[in-house]
Scaffold this motif. Structure first.
Motif, short mmCIF file in Angstrom:
data_model
loop_
_atom_site.label_atom_id
_atom_site.label_comp_id
_atom_site.label_asym_id
_atom_site.label_seq_id
_atom_site.Cartn_x
_atom_site.Cartn_y
_atom_site.Cartn_z
N VAL A 112 0.80 -1.23 0.00
CA VAL A 112 0.00 0.00 0.00
C VAL A 112 0.83 1.28 0.00
N ALA A 113 2.12 1.21 0.30
CA ALA A 113 2.95 2.42 0.32
C ALA A 113 4.42 2.02 0.30
N TYR A 114 5.24 2.91 -0.22
CA TYR A 114 6.69 2.72 -0.11
C TYR A 114 7.40 4.06 -0.13
N VAL A 115 8.64 4.04 0.36
CA VAL A 115 9.49 5.22 0.40
C VAL A 115 10.94 4.75 0.23
N PRO A 116 11.79 5.54 -0.40
CA PRO A 116 13.21 5.15 -0.49
C PRO A 116 13.84 5.01 0.90
N ARG A 117 14.61 3.96 1.10
CA ARG A 117 15.22 3.69 2.41
C ARG A 117 16.19 4.78 2.83
N ARG A 118 16.82 5.46 1.89
CA ARG A 118 17.77 6.52 2.26
C ARG A 118 17.06 7.72 2.89
N GLN A 119 15.73 7.78 2.75
CA GLN A 119 14.98 8.91 3.29
C GLN A 119 14.46 8.68 4.70
N ALA A 120 14.54 7.46 5.22
CA ALA A 120 13.94 7.20 6.53
C ALA A 120 14.55 5.96 7.18
#
Length: 172
Positions: A111-119
């Protein structure tokens, strides 16, 4: 995040409470101190996301169990979701493990994703869940969950605080 046993952290099947004593305490909880939203935090949201370079036939390989929530509008109309976070290449992916009572089975939904370098793991867990709930609130007119069935990496207090951020009118 608190250090959990590997069994709890990597649980594949959520435990659905069937008695009042099986639920975690939910009424008198302090507001949790959640991590600040990182800048930038470019989350991608939606149901059944097309994740670049990924094909998950049976869901994530090593998901981290965050929590389980239930919406109970009536005996014949309810929703049971467990939330997981997983690493995939350079992404943090938020998963819903949804119970389909028509087919009596569980289904994995990205349902969602974000780049790992951002969090960090904790920041991704909190803010992807906040973003996902905001999307459901705004696009599907979803109300706040009625019960927190089980805590995982996120405590009951943290999950309740996330609910208060997304649905501030339900603070009572």
């Amino acid at each position: 995040m608190s250090k959990k046993s590997k069994t709890t952290r990597r649980r594949r099947r959520p435990v659905v409470p069937m008695t009042p004593t099986a639920f975690p305490q939910q009424r008198m909880l302090p507001v949790a101190n959640l991590p600040d939203r990182p800048e930038p935090f470019e989350s991608v949201l939606g149901y059944h996301l097309d994740i670049p370079g990924a094909f998950f036939e049976r869901g994530p390989s090593s998901p981290i169990y965050l929590c389980q929530m239930e919406w109970a509008w009536s005996p014949m109309n309810s929703r049971l979701h467990a939330y997981y976070l997983s690493r995939f290449r350079r992404l943090w992916i938020l998963w819903v493990y949804s119970f389909d009572d028509n087919w009596e089975c569980w289904e994995w939904i990205a349902v969602a994703y974000v780049p790992r370098r951002q969090a960090s793991l904790r920041e991704a867990a909190v803010h992807l869940l906040v973003d996902h709930f905001c999307m459901e609130r705004d696009e599907e007119e979803m109300d706040q969950f009625h019960m927190i069935n089980e805590a995982g990496e996120l405590t009951v207090s943290e999950v309740r605080t996330i609910g208060l951020l997304v649905w501030p009118d339900n603070a009572a």
